[in-house]
Design a protein around this motif. Structure first.
Motif, PDB file in Angstrom:
ATOM      1  N   SER A  93     -14.949   2.110 -23.064  1.00  0.00           N
ATOM      2  CA  SER A  93     -14.395   1.583 -24.306  1.00  0.00           C
ATOM      3  C   SER A  93     -14.043   2.714 -25.261  1.00  0.00           C
ATOM      4  N   LYS A  94     -14.919   3.688 -25.367  1.00  0.00           N
ATOM      5  CA  LYS A  94     -14.657   4.845 -26.230  1.00  0.00           C
ATOM      6  C   LYS A  94     -13.451   5.629 -25.721  1.00  0.00           C
ATOM      7  N   LYS A  95     -13.369   5.776 -24.426  1.00  0.00           N
ATOM      8  CA  LYS A  95     -12.256   6.518 -23.823  1.00  0.00           C
ATOM      9  C   LYS A  95     -10.922   5.828 -24.092  1.00  0.00           C
ATOM     10  N   LEU A 121     -19.507   1.071 -22.239  1.00  0.00           N
ATOM     11  CA  LEU A 121     -19.426   1.717 -23.556  1.00  0.00           C
ATOM     12  C   LEU A 121     -18.627   3.016 -23.488  1.00  0.00           C
ATOM     13  N   GLU A 122     -18.853   3.776 -22.439  1.00  0.00           N
ATOM     14  CA  GLU A 122     -18.112   5.035 -22.264  1.00  0.00           C
ATOM     15  C   GLU A 122     -16.621   4.765 -22.086  1.00  0.00           C
ATOM     16  N   ARG A 138     -25.935   5.878 -26.584  1.00  0.00           N
ATOM     17  CA  ARG A 138     -25.222   4.973 -25.685  1.00  0.00           C
ATOM     18  C   ARG A 138     -26.188   4.364 -24.675  1.00  0.00           C
ATOM     19  N   ARG A 142     -10.249   3.727 -26.579  1.00  0.00           N
ATOM     20  CA  ARG A 142      -9.950   3.817 -28.022  1.00  0.00           C
ATOM     21  C   ARG A 142      -9.317   5.164 -28.358  1.00  0.00           C
ATOM     22  N   LYS A 143      -9.842   6.215 -27.763  1.00  0.00           N
ATOM     23  CA  LYS A 143      -9.271   7.541 -28.023  1.00  0.00           C
ATOM     24  C   LYS A 143      -7.836   7.625 -27.488  1.00  0.00           C
TER      25      LYS A 143
END
Length: 241
Positions: free
Chosen positions: A232-234, A229-230, A8, A236-237
């Motif tokens: 966005s991942k959070k 980025l962090e 990342r 999505r989850k």
């Protein structure tokens, strides 16, 4: 808070490098605020709004069926916003950014766009009735303009990096959390002795800084991308549940 992710971080660095290269004239601008290229060139401001996903805050006319007329109205709104920003410099004090939109901005923009239709903006977003809004007051837009002027002190805010910081509602709170994560990130980089900027990159962009070989302003851009980025991942989850 998630732990350090080297992949990342690498992605964040390259995204920050591309952004800095594309907008380095505004990042490095040292002349008068009102002469800043971003705020004097309509084409450049329009490009900024599109690249930073801000065009939704300055649409044309949601009820207009003709695409050409919608674009024309959108460009007129953008010009009004650009002119306001050029003549009303954004404060570099984090606690004052939240008030910037509601102290003069809406009144000035509304009076300059009297012949444009109202926007369907929820009143909770600005503390004002939606009928009175011709441009959505966006702390994201203001912070992203401020980031060009004060890149070492004012990070931009949007829904993705907010998600990484547990969604603070006020910019001052966001700023405090951002700086805490910024310090953590770069302490980790220092501890791991991560070297990123080759001499050729530093020479190309006239960087002669400092600790870790990375200027403070550029480090802030990397942190922003890392948190984006962090976040966005959070999100999505969260949506996958």
């Amino acid at each position: 808070m998630s732990g350090f992710c080297s992949a990342r971080f690498d992605t964040a660095f390259h995204a920050a490098a591309a952004n800095w290269s594309a907008w380095r004239r505004d990042y490095n601008w040292e002349k008068a605020w009102q002469d800043r290229p971003l705020l004097t060139c309509e084409h450049l401001f329009s490009r900024f709004c599109n690249e930073y996903n801000l065009a939704r805050n300055i649409p044309g006319d949601p009820t207009e069926k003709n695409a050409k007329r919608r674009r024309e109205k959108a460009e007129r709104r953008k010009k009004v916003v650009m002119n306001y920003l050029r003549t009303h410099s954004i404060p570099e004090v984090p606690a004052e950014l939240d008030n910037y939109a509601t102290k003069g901005f809406l009144t000035a923009v509304n009076s300059a766009t009297e012949d444009l239709p109202e926007l369907p903006v929820k009143s909770k977003d600005s503390g004002m009735n939606k009928e009175s809004q011709k441009v959505a007051p966006s702390i994201s837009l203001f912070s992203k303009v401020a980031c060009f002027a004060f890149p070492a002190r004012i990070p931009p805010i949007d829904r993705l990096n907010k998600a990484a910081l547990e969604n603070p509602t006020q910019y001052a709170d966001f700023h405090q959390r951002f700086m805490e994560r910024h310090d953590w990130l770069w302490n980790t980089v220092k501890e791991r002795n991560i070297k990123m900027l080759p001499p050729s990159f530093i020479a190309k962009y006239h960087y002669n800084d400092t600790e870790l070989g990375v200027p403070t302003a550029f480090r802030m851009r990397i942190t922003d991308n890392y948190l984006t980025l962090e976040g966005s991942k959070k999100l999505r989850k969260a949506h996958a549940k």
